[in-house]
Design a protein around this motif. Structure first.
Motif, PDB file in Angstrom:
ATOM      1  N   GLY A 460       1.141  -1.377   0.273  1.00 19.01           N
ATOM      2  CA  GLY A 460      -0.200   0.631  -0.039  1.00 19.01           C
ATOM      3  C   GLY A 460       0.888   0.758  -0.355  1.00 19.01           C
ATOM      4  N   PHE A 461       1.990   1.209  -0.092  1.00 16.85           N
ATOM      5  CA  PHE A 461       2.893   2.588  -0.226  1.00 16.85           C
ATOM      6  C   PHE A 461       3.116   3.184  -1.684  1.00 16.85           C
ATOM      7  CE2 PHE A 461       4.997   0.001   3.034  1.00 16.85           C
ATOM      8  CZ  PHE A 461       4.813   0.562   4.159  1.00 16.85           C
ATOM      9  N   ARG A 462       3.271   4.262  -1.107  1.00 21.69           N
ATOM     10  CA  ARG A 462       4.011   4.969  -2.941  1.00 21.69           C
ATOM     11  C   ARG A 462       4.865   4.879  -2.998  1.00 21.69           C
ATOM     12  NH1 ARG A 462       7.557   8.085  -2.610  1.00 21.69           N
ATOM     13  NH2 ARG A 462       8.415   9.250  -1.339  1.00 21.69           N
ATOM     14  N   PRO A 463       4.989   4.520  -4.481  1.00 20.65           N
ATOM     15  CA  PRO A 463       6.122   4.170  -5.614  1.00 20.65           C
ATOM     16  C   PRO A 463       6.903   5.109  -5.434  1.00 20.65           C
ATOM     17  CG  PRO A 463       4.216   5.303  -6.781  1.00 20.65           C
ATOM     18  CD  PRO A 463       4.263   5.648  -6.147  1.00 20.65           C
ATOM     19  N   MET A 464       8.091   4.958  -5.386  1.00 16.17           N
ATOM     20  CA  MET A 464       9.673   5.439  -5.288  1.00 16.17           C
ATOM     21  C   MET A 464      10.423   5.811  -7.184  1.00 16.17           C
ATOM     22  SD  MET A 464      12.426   4.544  -2.708  1.00 16.17           S
ATOM     23  CE  MET A 464      11.361   2.889  -2.613  1.00 16.17           C
ATOM     24  N   LEU A 465      10.256   7.271  -7.388  1.00 15.70           N
ATOM     25  CA  LEU A 465      10.895   7.316  -8.602  1.00 15.70           C
ATOM     26  C   LEU A 465      12.161   8.510  -8.989  1.00 15.70           C
ATOM     27  CD1 LEU A 465       9.885   7.199 -11.730  1.00 15.70           C
ATOM     28  CD2 LEU A 465       8.463   9.859 -11.681  1.00 15.70           C
ATOM     29  N   PHE A 466      13.013   8.576  -9.849  1.00 15.22           N
ATOM     30  CA  PHE A 466      13.836   8.907  -9.217  1.00 15.22           C
ATOM     31  C   PHE A 466      14.461   9.020 -11.742  1.00 15.22           C
ATOM     32  CE2 PHE A 466      14.928   6.315  -6.413  1.00 15.22           C
ATOM     33  CZ  PHE A 466      14.789   7.798  -4.682  1.00 15.22           C
ATOM     34  N   ASP A 467      14.883  10.351 -12.210  1.00 11.63           N
ATOM     35  CA  ASP A 467      14.847  10.738 -13.185  1.00 11.63           C
ATOM     36  C   ASP A 467      16.476  10.742 -13.163  1.00 11.63           C
ATOM     37  OD1 ASP A 467      15.134  12.300 -16.158  1.00 11.63           O
ATOM     38  OD2 ASP A 467      14.450  13.434 -14.823  1.00 11.63           O
ATOM     39  N   ASP A 477      13.420  12.339  -4.971  1.00 10.57           N
ATOM     40  CA  ASP A 477      11.999  10.680  -5.476  1.00 10.57           C
ATOM     41  C   ASP A 477      10.934  12.040  -5.474  1.00 10.57           C
ATOM     42  OD1 ASP A 477      10.344   8.830  -5.132  1.00 10.57           O
ATOM     43  OD2 ASP A 477      10.668   8.370  -2.940  1.00 10.57           O
ATOM     44  N   LEU A 478      10.799  11.361  -6.841  1.00 12.02           N
ATOM     45  CA  LEU A 478       9.450  12.065  -7.681  1.00 12.02           C
ATOM     46  C   LEU A 478       7.697  10.775  -7.372  1.00 12.02           C
ATOM     47  CD1 LEU A 478      10.932  13.083 -10.803  1.00 12.02           C
ATOM     48  CD2 LEU A 478      10.691  14.547  -8.790  1.00 12.02           C
ATOM     49  N   GLY A 479       8.187  10.302  -6.225  1.00 13.41           N
ATOM     50  CA  GLY A 479       6.910   9.440  -7.001  1.00 13.41           C
ATOM     51  C   GLY A 479       5.765   9.541  -6.394  1.00 13.41           C
ATOM     52  N   ALA A 480       5.615  10.923  -5.468  1.00 15.38           N
ATOM     53  CA  ALA A 480       4.928  11.355  -4.943  1.00 15.38           C
ATOM     54  C   ALA A 480       4.039  12.864  -5.956  1.00 15.38           C
ATOM     55  CB  ALA A 480       4.959  11.818  -3.598  1.00 15.38           C
ATOM     56  N   SER A 481       5.365  12.867  -6.757  1.00 11.82           N
ATOM     57  CA  SER A 481       4.745  14.187  -7.636  1.00 11.82           C
ATOM     58  C   SER A 481       3.554  14.357  -8.800  1.00 11.82           C
ATOM     59  CB  SER A 481       6.127  14.377  -8.240  1.00 11.82           C
ATOM     60  OG  SER A 481       6.228  15.178  -9.693  1.00 11.82           O
ATOM     61  N   ALA A 482       2.555  15.131  -9.122  1.00  7.47           N
ATOM     62  CA  ALA A 482       0.891  14.944  -9.875  1.00  7.47           C
ATOM     63  C   ALA A 482       1.945  14.844 -10.578  1.00  7.47           C
ATOM     64  CB  ALA A 482       0.602  15.596  -9.073  1.00  7.47           C
ATOM     65  N   ASP A 483       2.832  15.816 -11.173  1.00  5.54           N
ATOM     66  CA  ASP A 483       3.398  15.928 -12.594  1.00  5.54           C
ATOM     67  C   ASP A 483       4.295  14.901 -12.917  1.00  5.54           C
ATOM     68  OD1 ASP A 483       2.772  18.730 -12.587  1.00  5.54           O
ATOM     69  OD2 ASP A 483       4.463  19.616 -11.650  1.00  5.54           O
ATOM     70  N   HIS A 484       4.730  13.263 -12.175  1.00  4.55           N
ATOM     71  CA  HIS A 484       5.312  12.354 -12.971  1.00  4.55           C
ATOM     72  C   HIS A 484       4.211  11.430 -13.003  1.00  4.55           C
ATOM     73  CE1 HIS A 484       8.327  15.633 -11.527  1.00  4.55           C
ATOM     74  NE2 HIS A 484       8.272  14.701 -12.822  1.00  4.55           N
ATOM     75  N   GLN A 485       2.783  11.449 -12.113  1.00  3.00           N
ATOM     76  CA  GLN A 485       1.772  10.256 -12.433  1.00  3.00           C
ATOM     77  C   GLN A 485       2.530   9.803 -14.207  1.00  3.00           C
ATOM     78  OE1 GLN A 485       0.645   8.927  -9.420  1.00  3.00           O
ATOM     79  NE2 GLN A 485       1.721  10.669  -9.502  1.00  3.00           N
TER      80      GLN A 485
END
Length: 552
Positions: A460-467, A477-485
């Motif tokens: 149930g955790f949010r993802p992690m995302l790196f550019d 960590d962009l995992g919670a960014s609305a701009d990167h969904q």
């Protein structure tokens, strides 16, 4: 294409991808690793299938992703029926030998169910990851109040006793400990003691001992082609090394940590507990890094020197012309980067590995001394080895891809992304007082397409995302960014497509499946035909004609 006779598959434990001088480290010197790179291809973007010893190694040895083979963490047994590199190579008439570590836990219950005796040839191979054993030494002779971590007898420990080293565990008291100012044991388990020289003669330490085992193997006449998996224990902890390697490097040689205060601002919950564990807290201290990293570099320097002895022997005996040589690691080491110690997560210091392949064939001459930036996975080595020995890799079993085209200067159609996974359900931080998760939820999955790195967390955790183009150090960590969904959704499609692969369909090849199409009619099973004219004449002939008698 000329044929390779032998393969020397050298693995180091916990060797970072960037702690080689040929990989650009500013102070680390690895002249013999560099020697191999000058003769072969260095793959700059190679990734393991799990950033933990046991699970990663089982992927190397099976050529399969972790949730295909199921041995998802240290001491999770490898299923008794799992097909290994040794099984594939024996079909080609190639022997597969082990010298050193596998970290494989045997499926004892499965062996008993099938009646496989551990002392039989088949049973011994199943118990040792498909290899025939020259010497197995996992180098995990730790001892606590409930006994030894590894219950198996350690050949290295017994050898030390035979050399006169006292006590029942000289692996700890001598090979992996120093002596403090009061004359007491300075245990290598304590990071403050990394500055001490190990209390052992250098030639008796683990790395030279294992090199001698390898030299003995290489010196023997072999009736059949072979793969030798020479699997070193170091530079894995305990971080302590004998003289003269202990002070070859100092604090001035330690590169600054790759970390940023942004990483501690509202971090992902799983990342947070790893940052705050004992290893993470320790390696966040500069004084710890300045004590430990020179010892880690000394261990690597010793490994490099011993590797040079192997290269010298192969060159002096003319074996280089017939032996493929591979140098790699089972995972990396954070060493304080990203506020972390150990490995476990998916930043490049942990999940990315060194990989150098020397192919002696003339077809590889044009690529000698080059680098390759293709996205490579650890599981690619198994099909590469099978192909090198003249056999087509069984692609319904082996999930990696043959690297030979890159070695020979070709540009094959290649994968979109690499994948890694981590099951941390057996760790205390998954339990009460920390994340308090059920085992099926304590899992992470990474997909990296060469720019974007997504980590999906079950539970149930949010993802992690790196550019990694805009943020190569993986700080933001962009995992919670609305701009990167949308980017997250695209990568989740790749991850979901990967998860749906037919990983368990290993008993029949793709060619056999294609050959089955339409065969049922050829053996008399006809479904859906209404009238005889709908069938080919030979099919119609088998179901037509008059009966010999009419019983109506």
């Amino acid at each position: 294409m000329s044929q390779i006779k032998n393969i020397l598959f050298v693995m180091y434990d916990q060797l970072r991808h960037d702690y080689l001088s040929c990989a650009g480290h500013p102070t680390m010197r690895t002249p013999n690793f560099d020697r191999l790179a000058a003769k072969g291809v260095r793959f700059t973007r190679a990734y393991v299938q799990s950033p933990i010893c046991g699970a990663s190694r089982m992927s190397f040895y099976t050529g399969r992703y972790v949730h295909s083979h199921g041995a998802a963490w240290n001491n999770f047994p490898l299923k008794v029926g799992e097909i290994t590199l040794g099984d594939h190579l024996r079909k080609a008439g190639v022997e597969s030998w082990l010298i050193g570590k596998t970290h494989m836990s045997v499926d004892a219950e499965g062996m008993a169910r099938l009646g496989l005796a551990p002392d039989s040839v088949i049973g011994a191979r199943v118990a040792d990851c498909g290899f025939d054993v020259w010497v197995r030494e996992d180098g995990l002779n730790a001892e606590g109040p409930e006994g030894f971590y590894d219950e198996k007898r350690s050949p290295y420990n017994e050898w030390l006793k035979g050399q006169g080293y006292p006590g029942h565990n000289p692996w700890h008291t001598h090979a992996n400990s120093g002596v403090d100012a009061e004359g007491d044991i300075a245990s290598g388990w304590l990071l403050q003691n990394a500055v001490q020289p190990a209390n052992i003669r250098e030639e008796d330490s683990e790395t030279p001992w294992l090199t001698r085992q390898a030299m003995e193997f290489l010196s023997q006449p072999h009736k059949a082609p072979w793969l030798c998996h020479l699997s070193y224990i170091k530079p894995h902890w305990p971080y302590i090394v004998p003289a003269p390697w202990h002070n070859l490097y100092g604090p001035a040689d330690v590169v600054p940590p790759v970390r940023d205060a942004r990483e501690k601002a509202d971090p992902h919950p799983v990342y947070k507990v790893f940052m705050n564990n004992q290893a993470g807290q320790a390696f966040s201290k500069d004084e710890v890094r300045e004590a430990v990293i020179p010892a880690y570099m000394g261990l690597i320097a010793q490994c490099d020197a011993e590797f040079g002895k192997l290269l010298d022997f192969l060159e002096e005996t003319g074996r280089m012309a017939e032996t493929m040589i591979v140098l790699t690691s089972d995972h990396g080491d954070y060493l304080g980067d990203h506020w972390m110690g150990e490995k476990d997560l998916f930043h490049d210091p942990s999940v990315r590995i060194p990989l150098i392949i020397y192919d002696p064939r003339a077809e590889a001459d044009a690529t000698r001394g080059t680098t390759c930036d293709a996205l490579v996975e650890a599981i690619d080595l198994a099909p590469t080895f099978v192909a090198a020995m003249g056999q087509p890799p069984a692609d319904h079993i082996l999930e990696g891809r043959d690297l030979t085209p890159f070695l020979h200067g070709q540009t094959p159609a290649w994968r979109q992304a690499v994948f890694s996974e981590y099951d941390y359900s057996g760790m205390a931080l998954a339990g009460p007082g920390y994340l308090d998760m059920e085992p099926e939820d304590a899992r992470l999955f990474m997909v990296f397409d060469g720019r974007w790195k997504l980590i999906h967390a079950e539970g149930g955790f949010r993802p992690m995302l790196f550019d990694t183009a805009a943020d190569p150090d993986e700080f933001t960590d962009l995992g919670a960014s609305a701009d990167h969904q949308a980017e997250i959704a695209r990568l989740m499609v790749l991850l979901n497509d990967w998860a749906r692969r037919p990983a368990q369909r290993t008993t029949i090849s793709k060619a056999e499946i294609k050959g089955m199409r339409g065969k049922s009619r050829r053996v008399g099973v006809i479904i859906g035909a209404v009238a005889p004219e709908e069938l080919a004449p030979d099919l119609r002939a088998k179901i037509s004609g008059r009966p010999e008698r009419d019983y109506r």
